[in-house]
Write an enzyme that holds these catalytic residues in place. Structure first.
Site: not given
Ligand code: 13P
Length: 251
Positions: A9-11, A96, A98, A168, A174, A214, A235-236
Site C-alpha cells: 500500500n503505497w498510500k 483502511h 487512515e 491492521e 507506521g 510495520s 506500507g512503508g
Molecule cells: P506500515 O507498514 O507503514 O506500518 O503501514 C501498514 C499499512 O497501513 C498498510 O496498509
C-alpha cells in the site's frame, strides 16, 4: 487452498515516474515461480492507469487504495468502481484505518463501498483493526468483530470468494511497533472463527487474512510463519524494491 498475498500500500507516495520505476524494479526481480503467492501494489489513484500498463504481462497486480460507493454522479474528486474496472483494476483496499480516522469512513459507509465494489466485480482487501486505547481496554476482539459484522455480514456466501481481510492494528501502522506473531495469530484465528460461525468452514478456510502494521524484512518471516497469517499488507517497506522483495521472499 487459500491464497498467500503480499500487497504494498503505497498510500500518498510516489510520483508517476517513481511509480513506474518501482514497478520495473519489482518485475525484473520477482520470479515467475511464485506458485501460490499473489503480489500486489497499490499506487495512488492518479498513477493507477500507467502502473497497470507497466505491470501488464507480469505477476504483479495493480490495485486501488479506495473507491466511492456510487458508480457515477456529482461527487467532485471521487473515483468509482466502474472507472477502476475500466482501466484494468480488479482489486481495491477498503476500510483502511487512515480512511476511517482521517476521512470519517464509518462501518455503514464501508458496507456500501463493499457492495459497490462487488457489483463491479472488484475484489476487496477489507481492513480491520483496533486502536491502542481499545486494546488497552481489552476490547480489541469485540471491536474487530463489530467492524466485520457491520460491513461484511450482509454478504452472501458467494460474495466471500472476492473478500480478503487485512488485520491492521492501528497502533502498529507506521509506528515501527508491530504486533507480535502470537498477537497476529490470535486475532487472525478469531476472525476465521467468527466467519466460520456466521458462514461455513469452507468459506473461513478459504479466506486469506493478511497482517499489516510495520511489517519489515526483519520481522516478516516469523509473522508469515503463523498458521492463520496468509500474507501482509505492507506500507512503508513496500516503497523500496529491496525491502518489498525481501518481504515477498519471506513468505
Ligand atoms: P506500515 O507498514 O507503514 O506500518 O503501514 C501498514 C499499512 O497501513 C498498510 O496498509
Amino acid at each position: 487452498m487459500r491464497k498467500k498475498i503480499v500487497a504494498g500500500n503505497w498510500k500518498m507516495n510516489k510520483t508517476h515516474s517513481e511509480s513506474i520505476a518501482l514497478i520495473n524494479e519489482l518485475k525484473d526481480a520477482i520470479s515467475s515461480d511464485l506458485s501460490n503467492t499473489e503480489v500486489m501494489v497499490a499506487p495512488t489513484s492518479v498513477n493507477l492507469f500507467p502502473s497497470v500498463s507497466a505491470a501488464d504481462g507480469t505477476s504483479i497486480e495493480v490495485i486501488a487504495q479506495n473507491m466511492h460507493e456510487a458508480d457515477n454522479g456529482a461527487f467532485t474528486g471521487e473515483i468509482s468502481g466502474s472507472m477502476l474496472k475500466s482501466i484494468g483494476v480488479n482489486t481495491v483496499i477498503l476500510g483502511h484505518s487512515e480512511r476511517r480516522a482521517i476521512y470519517g469512513e464509518t462501518d455503514e459507509l464501508l458496507a456500501q463501498k463493499v457492495d459497490a465494489a462487488l457489483n463491479n466485480h472488484i475484489r476487496i482487501i477489507f481492513c480491520v483493526g483496533e486502536t491502542l486505547e481499545v486494546r488497552k481496554q481489552d476490547q480489541h476482539f469485540i471491536e474487530v468483530a463489530n467492524q466485520i459484522r457491520k460491513s461484511l455480514f450482509h454478504l452472501s456466501a458467494a460474495d466471500w470468494e472476492n473478500i480478503v481481510i487485512a488485520y491492521e492494528p492501528v497502533w502498529a501502522i507506521g509506528t515501527g511497533e508491530t504486533a507480535s506473531p502470537d498477537q497476529a495469530q490470535e486475532m487472525h484465528d478469531f476472525i476465521r472463527k467468527i466467519i466460520n460461525k456466521k458462514y461455513t468452514s469452507e468459506i473461513s478456510d478459504n479466506l486469506s487474512i493478511l497482517y499489516g502494521g510495520s511489517v519489515k524484512p526483519n520481522n516478516a518471516k516469523e509473522i508469515f510463519a503463523k498458521e492463520d497469517v496468509d500474507g501482509g499488507l505492507i506500507g512503508g517497506a513496500s516503497l523500496k524494491a529491496e525491502d518489498f522483495l525481501a518481504i515477498i521472499n519471506s513468505i
